[in-house]
Each structure stands twice: as structure tokens, then as C-alpha cells.
Design a protein around this motif. Structure first.
Motif, PDB file in Angstrom:
ATOM      1  N   TYR A  99       0.802  -1.226   0.000  1.00 16.65           N
ATOM      2  CA  TYR A  99       0.000   0.000   0.000  1.00 16.65           C
ATOM      3  C   TYR A  99       0.833   1.274   0.000  1.00 16.65           C
ATOM      4  O   TYR A  99       0.333   2.334  -0.329  1.00 16.65           O
ATOM      5  CB  TYR A  99      -0.965   0.011   1.194  1.00 16.65           C
ATOM      6  N   TRP A 104      -4.614   5.606  -4.398  1.00 17.03           N
ATOM      7  CA  TRP A 104      -5.819   5.330  -3.613  1.00 17.03           C
ATOM      8  C   TRP A 104      -6.818   4.435  -4.335  1.00 17.03           C
ATOM      9  O   TRP A 104      -7.770   3.950  -3.752  1.00 17.03           O
ATOM     10  CB  TRP A 104      -6.476   6.628  -3.136  1.00 17.03           C
ATOM     11  N   ILE A 106      -5.857   1.616  -5.453  1.00 17.46           N
ATOM     12  CA  ILE A 106      -5.266   0.296  -5.197  1.00 17.46           C
ATOM     13  C   ILE A 106      -5.118  -0.513  -6.481  1.00 17.46           C
ATOM     14  O   ILE A 106      -5.527  -1.671  -6.567  1.00 17.46           O
ATOM     15  CB  ILE A 106      -6.049  -0.503  -4.138  1.00 17.46           C
TER      16      ILE A 106
ATOM     17  N   PHE B 209     -13.878   6.457  -0.512  1.00 18.84           N
ATOM     18  CA  PHE B 209     -13.013   5.850  -1.532  1.00 18.84           C
ATOM     19  C   PHE B 209     -11.568   6.259  -1.352  1.00 18.84           C
ATOM     20  O   PHE B 209     -10.661   5.432  -1.429  1.00 18.84           O
ATOM     21  CB  PHE B 209     -13.487   6.234  -2.940  1.00 18.84           C
ATOM     22  N   ILE B 210     -11.357   7.547  -1.083  1.00 19.27           N
ATOM     23  CA  ILE B 210      -9.994   8.041  -0.885  1.00 19.27           C
ATOM     24  C   ILE B 210      -9.361   7.344   0.313  1.00 19.27           C
ATOM     25  O   ILE B 210      -8.162   7.102   0.360  1.00 19.27           O
ATOM     26  CB  ILE B 210     -10.013   9.578  -0.682  1.00 19.27           C
ATOM     27  N   SER B 212      -9.951   4.252   1.354  1.00 20.87           N
ATOM     28  CA  SER B 212     -10.161   2.797   1.377  1.00 20.87           C
ATOM     29  C   SER B 212      -8.883   2.021   1.716  1.00 20.87           C
ATOM     30  O   SER B 212      -8.939   0.996   2.389  1.00 20.87           O
ATOM     31  CB  SER B 212     -10.773   2.298   0.072  1.00 20.87           C
ATOM     32  N   ARG B 213      -7.721   2.511   1.292  1.00 20.60           N
ATOM     33  CA  ARG B 213      -6.474   1.827   1.663  1.00 20.60           C
ATOM     34  C   ARG B 213      -6.309   1.837   3.180  1.00 20.60           C
ATOM     35  O   ARG B 213      -5.989   0.824   3.794  1.00 20.60           O
ATOM     36  CB  ARG B 213      -5.271   2.560   1.056  1.00 20.60           C
ATOM     37  N   ASN B 216      -8.568  -0.540   4.869  1.00 18.33           N
ATOM     38  CA  ASN B 216      -8.128  -1.935   4.734  1.00 18.33           C
ATOM     39  C   ASN B 216      -7.066  -2.292   5.770  1.00 18.33           C
ATOM     40  O   ASN B 216      -7.039  -3.400   6.276  1.00 18.33           O
ATOM     41  CB  ASN B 216      -7.557  -2.171   3.334  1.00 18.33           C
ATOM     42  N   GLN B 278     -12.572  -1.254  -1.186  1.00 19.92           N
ATOM     43  CA  GLN B 278     -12.963  -0.805  -2.524  1.00 19.92           C
ATOM     44  C   GLN B 278     -14.229  -1.518  -2.972  1.00 19.92           C
ATOM     45  O   GLN B 278     -15.139  -0.907  -3.509  1.00 19.92           O
ATOM     46  CB  GLN B 278     -11.853  -1.138  -3.500  1.00 19.92           C
TER      47      GLN B 278
END
Lengths: 316, 334
Positions: A99, A104, A106, B209-210, B212-213, B216, B278
Motif C-alpha cells: 500500500y 488510492w 489500489i 473511496f480516498i 479505502s487503503r 483496509n 474498494q
């Protein structure tokens, strides 16, 4: 090789300071497996986290080495917390190691996918790719977390108690894997542990937490210097000879005749029961043969029977 | 595995379209099916009364359910992730209760405030916004998530008690109209109001969404976030802000819709079997839409015989579905 100087580690709550390690100087050699040893509560986990930059130091070193060392993409970490999520797939978990490199959305590039697959391969857990995290054993989960750290492609990997909660086989497997990664893939690996035996056998360098300082050296040297004895005042175990010391509760000596492993383990059994085993003539004489044990012309096929008889005789 | 998730999302997408269109066929006024087809396929050719009902009554209602369902479900998803707790929903931060207090003030104290009764959305939004102004600095000060969860529940309790006091000193008619608000409603919104919910959803969606990393990695713990050079405080605030926006805007116009925000993200998580946000964000939005559309559809179908408020319907139809899923999946996890 990285030198860190004048690093103080601990917790600060308001004005109250809890100093765990005081002005530490250490050097971390590249491509080696370094074990950070210390008893529970000595501050080894906090030190590891401080060095990795995920816990604030009590006092920053004056120079820029630590900040330079903690720059993005330099250190990957593996911590002890167990994950209990039935919806998290192993592949997604390892992917999170990438990451720092993806945007963003991914979107994994070919480089990312290669790094992930390489990590699975190096740890030897390709077969776990399609599993979910809660289907794994504790040992497998630790392997996956190591793969995740490898996917980060950092030169340094720090692991906090990676062998806690694991059985002996898994502990060995993890530690030999880490050793392999250090020696064959040129990773510098720092492992905090309180398991002296594994560290002694496998580490290239030991860092020993002692009186708020860190003593470092190769394992053998630390044993011979007696530093380890001081840090681990093990009752009844002599670190230099590797022998247990049993209390002589019974006022009897045994002369034991024999050799090899059978001799050693028989000796151990009698000493455990409180006899003193000597090499000269004594009132009880036992011969250790290849197939049996012999005492006063009585033969025993099993050591347990011999022991029981001996103790019965003792009572009479 | 990823392909399977994409298929499932595509299925949810098709289901949303299907349920949304089906929703237009039912309402409190009976319109023959062929007339609905007629109006939908040739919107310009007819100018009958049916035309007006479908375009100005049923369509906004359908869109309200569609957008509100998505928004609440997305809010719930983020709260479950933030608190690592499957029981967290959009209302855990106290926003819904804050909105309730706003509405209660507008109803019970309208003579004092010199405002017209029924001007609720602004009061509801002000109430929710007020709670948000309290919870954001608290979230900044208190780093522990469990403590934040408890504080959210405490804020809810305070707001509810204030409503209780107001109810106690007010007359029966006002209590009745407050009660009506708590039942929630899907119908009666103008296109402009639907548009505002849409904007809220869009901004909330973008924030999610921005983030989401970060979401996770969130479950692995804060150390891993720091190690990957993510800003924990920023990630946390983004989740909270997005949730406040989504919950605030929906509660302002539709009342405190319970259940959907808790249940649909949970079901979507366990059906998609992924922790990748996502996919979860998309899935939660689609699932929430389906959930609220179906509940409202049931209300419309039975509306000629009996009138059921939306909040009753979501629980009444939703709870058995959840129980069924728990039996099927054995275990629900975030």
C-alpha cells in the motif's frame, strides 16, 4: 550497518516519565539476524517499536541517523496481535504490504504483483493464497504476516515476539525462515524474543536488555562473559555447561557405568529424583547397557521400572 | 476470488435497477401496470394524472429510498470498520439522536421560536451538525476508539433525555407529531431535496473511496498504518466526517432510519467475503439501496390496506433476513 546513538525509550504520560531504556547506543549490522532478548517488561517491544518509528522516543538522538533510518520504505514490521477476521483473505492481507506503493485506487502494477508472489514463495506458503485469515493456524498466520512484511520490499524487517503462542516446531520453523531471509536474501532482521534457547542457537547477534541498557555481541561471547547468566538468573540451569542442577534430596550416591545418550539420560533421571551420581565406587551400582539396565544382577528393560524399584527399596 | 466478488457486485447492481423500476409500479394510488409502462417509456407523449403521480410522487420517493439506503449503509460500513465492531451503525456517534433533538425543539418549542411547525429538515440537520461539532474535537482529543464509541452513546443518551423532557411538558398533539418523525418517511421530498441527499452521498462516497487503503489496513492496528506512512488521525477523521455527512443529510430529510445502516453492510461483508473496502464501499451502497427499496416496496404494496411506517418495515422485514443469514453463515464478522 546502522548506528543509533543516544536513544531513550519509554512512555510519557503527561509529565510522568517511565524510562525503560536510557541513552542507548546500538549498531544494527546488515544482512544479519539480530535477536533482542530481555525478560518480560524490560522494554524490548517498546524499543523495537521506537526504532521502527511507530512509538515516539523519549529523547531524540541529536543527529539525523534515526530519522534517516525510519524513512518510508526502509522498515517493515510484524507484531504479535492475532487477527480474527473471517472475511479477510490471505492475499488481500499480503497486498496491504504494497500500500505504500499504490495510489488510492489500489491498482496493483506488475511490480506489485511480482513482489507479492515473491513474498509468498520465499516464505513457502503459496498454498495459503486462497485461504481466509481465520482458517489459519497461529504459526501459519505468523508466516503470512512475514510474507506481508516481505512484500513491502524493505531492507529491514522488525518482528515483535514472532514465536509467542507457538509450539516448538513452529518456533523453529519461523526462526530458521528468518535466518534464511537474513543470510540468503540480505535482509536485516531484528527479532524481539524472550526465548533464550532459540536465540542462542540461531541469532548472529544478540542484543540484551539489562539495567536499562543494551549489551550486544555474538551469542557465544555473551555466554562466556557471563552476561547472559546475569540477565537470565535461571535457577538450576548452568548456561555454560548446558546442564540442569538438581537439589540432592536423597542422601544416597549411585555409581553409574556406561556411555552415550543412554548414560546421559539415565544420569539425568537419577539426578532428577534427588540422587547424586558419581563416577567412583558407591553403595548402589548401576550398569547402563545397550538393551537394558543392570543393578545387582537384576535386569530392567524399562528405566521407569528401575527407578520405581530403587525408590521402593529406599523406603524400606 | 476477485472475479467472484465482481460478479456478485454486478448481480447487486442489476438487482438495484430491477427493484428501483419495480418500485415505480406500486404506490398509495392504484395505477394499472400498462399505464406505468406507458408513462415510463413515453414520458413526453402523455400528460395524464398518472404521468404526474409517477414523475412527481413516485420517482422522488424511489430516488430517496435508493440514495438514503446507500448513504446509511456506507455510513454503517465505516463505523463498523472504525470501531472494529459489527454492532456499530450510523447512529453510534449520536448524530441521529442529535437530529431528533433538533426536530423535538422545532416541534415542542415552536411557539417560543416563532417558527412554522414542519420545517423540520433544517432543525434535524442543525441538531446532527451540532453533535458533529461536539464529536469531532472529542475524536481528536481521545485517541482510543472504544472510548469514542462510549462517548457517542452517551451523547445519544443526553440528547434522548432532552427530548424526553420536552415530550413530558408538551401536549399530546406535539408528542404525536414528534413520534411521526421518529417513524421515518420516504415520500414527500422534492427533487431539490433528493438532490441534496445525492450530493451528501457523493461527498461521503468520495471521502470513503480516498480512505479505502487506510480502512483496509485499519483492522491490523495503528502500528501498521504508521509503518505504511499513513496518517492515523487523518484516516480516522475522514471516516467520521464521511459518516456525519451521510447520516446527517439522510436523517434530516427521512428521519432516523434504523437498521439498514447496521444490517446491510454486515450482510454485504459476509456475502462478498472480502475485507477490501474498494469492493465493500460499492457493495454496501448497492446493498443498502436494495434493502431500503424493498422495504419501501412492501409498504407501497400493502399501503391500500394498512399504512406501515418505514422504520417499522425495515426491522419487521429485515430482522428475519438477518436471522436467516446468521443460520446460513453460522457467524457474522466485520
Amino acid at each position: 550497518m546502522v548506528f543509533v546513538q543516544n536513544l531513550s525509550v519509554g512512555y510519557q504520560k503527561g509529565k510522568e516519565k517511565n524510562l525503560l531504556l536510557d541513552h542507548i547506543d546500538v549498531s544494527l549490522p546488515s544482512g544479519k539476524l539480530v535477536c533482542l532478548l530481555g525478560s518480560n517488561g524490560s522494554g524490548k517491544s517498546t524499543f523495537l517499536k521506537t526504532l521502527a518509528g511507530i512509538h515516539p522516543p523519549l529523547s531524540q538522538p541529536a543527529d539525523q541517523t534515526l530519522i534517516e533510518f525510519q524513512k518510508p520504505g526502509n522498515i517493515a514490521i510484524v507484531l504479535t496481535d492475532k487477527l480474527n477476521l473471517s472475511n479477510l483473505s490471505v492475499y488481500d492481507l499480503v497486498t496491504t504490504g504494497r500500500y505504500a506503493y499504490v495510489n488510492w485506487l489500489i491498482q496493483l502494477s506488475e511490480t506489485d504483483k511480482h513482489a507479492i508472489n515473491q513474498a509468498f514463495h520465499l516464505v513457502g506458503i503459496d498454498q495459503l493464497k486462497d485461504k481466509f485469515v481465520d482458517e489459519l493456524s497461529d504459526g501459519q498466520q505468523q508466516m503470512v504476516m512475514i510474507a506481508r512484511a516481505l512484500a513491502q520490499e524493505t531492507p529491514y524487517i522488525f518482528l515483535d515476539e514472532p514465536t509467542a503462542h507457538l509450539d516448538l516446531n513452529n518456533r523453529m520453523e519461523i526462526m530458521t525462515l528468518l535466518r534464511k531471509l537474513a543470510h540468503q536474501h540480505n535482509k536485516t532482521i531484528l527479532v524481539s524474543t524472550h526465548e533464550l534457547d532459540l536465540a542462542l542457537q540461531l541469532a548472529d547477534v544478540l542484543w540484551l536488555v539489562q539495567d536499562k541498557k543494551i549489551v550486544s555481541g555474538i551469542p557465544e561471547e555473551l555466554v562466556l562473559d557471563g552476561v547472559l547468566d546475569k540477565a537470565f538468573p535461571l535457577k538450576g540451569f548452568n548456561l555454560k555447561t548446558g546442564e540442569m542442577n538438581y537439589e540432592k534430596t536423597k542422601n544416597k550416591s549411585i555409581q553409574l557405568i556406561g556411555e552415550g545418550y543412554r548414560y546421559l539420560w539415565t544420569k539425568n533421571a537419577f539426578e532428577r529424583m534427588g540422587f547424586s551420581v558419581i563416577n567412583e565406587k558407591a553403595e548402589i551400582q548401576i550398569e547402563v547397557e545397550k538393551e537394558y539396565w543392570k543393578i545387582d544382577s537384576n535386569r530392567y528393560n524399562r528405566l521407569q521400572l528401575l527407578l520405581e524399584d530403587l525408590i521402593n527399596r529406599e523406603i524400606k | 476470488m476477485e472475479l467472484k466478488i465482481k460478479y456478485k457486485l454486478a448481480f447487486l447492481g442489476i438487482l438495484v435497477v430491477f427493484v428501483a423500476i419495480l418500485h415505480l409500479f406500486f404506490g398509495s394510488i392504484h395505477i394499472p401496470f400498462y399505464s406505468v409502462f406507458d408513462v415510463l417509456l413515453f414520458p413526453n407523449s402523455t400528460s395524464s394524472a398518472y404521468h404526474d403521480v409517477i414523475w412527481w410522487v413516485r420517482l422522488p420517493r424511489m430516488l430517496t429510498a435508493l440514495l438514503a439506503g446507500a448513504a446509511l449503509s456506507l455510513a454503517g460500513l465505516q463505523m463498523q470498520t472504525l470501531f472494529r465492531n459489527p454492532l456499530a451503525g450510523p447512529d453510534v456517534l449520536g448524530l441521529t439522536s442529535g437530529a431528533g433533538l433538533g426536530v423535538a425543539i422545532s416541534i415542542f418549542l415552536s411557539p417560543l421560536l416563532l417558527v412554522i411547525k414542519g420545517f423540520n429538515p433544517i432543525f434535524a440537520f442543525t441538531g446532527a451538525f451540532f453533535v458533529m461539532l461536539i464529536i469531532l474535537p472529542i475524536a481528536k482529543m481521545i485517541k482510543d476508539n472504544n472510548s469514542l464509541l462510549v462517548i457517542g452513546i452517551m451523547l445519544s443518551a443526553i440528547a434522548s433525555s432532552c427530548v424526553g423532557i420536552l415530550q413530558y411538558i408538551s401536549d399530546a398533539n406535539d408528542v404525536q407529531s414528534y413520534l411521526m418523525w421518529t417513524f421515518g418517511k420516504m415520500g414527500g421530498l422534492s427533487f431539490f431535496e433528493v438532490f441534496i441527499i445525492g450530493i451528501g452521498l457523493l461527498v461521503g462516497l468520495l471521502l470513503a473511496f480516498i480512505n479505502s487503503r487506510q480502512m483496509n489496513v485499519w483492522v491490523l492496528g495503528e502500528s501498521y498504518l504508521t509503518n505504511l506512512q499513513f496518517n492515523i488521525a487523518k484516516a480516522r477523521m475522514t471516516m467520521i466526517l464521511s459518516t456525519c455527512l451521510l447520516t446527517g443529510v439522510v436523517t434530516a430529510y427521512c428521519g432516523p432510519i434504523a437498521f439498514v445502516g447496521l444490517v446491510s453492510p454486515l450482510l454485504v461483508r459476509n456475502w462478498l467475503k472480502t475485507y477490501n473496502h474498494q469492493w465493500l464501499i460499492i457493495g454496501a451502497c448497492l446493498g443498502g439501496s436494495i434493502c431500503l427499496l424493498v422495504c419501501d416496496l412492501f409498504i407501497n404494496i400493502f399501503s391500500s390496506q394498512v399504512s406501515i411506517p418505514i422504520n417499522v418495515a425495515t426491522s419487521l422485514f429485515g430482522a428475519p433476513v438477518v436471522i436467516f443469514f446468521i443460520f446460513k453463515l453460522k457467524r457474522l464478522s466485520i
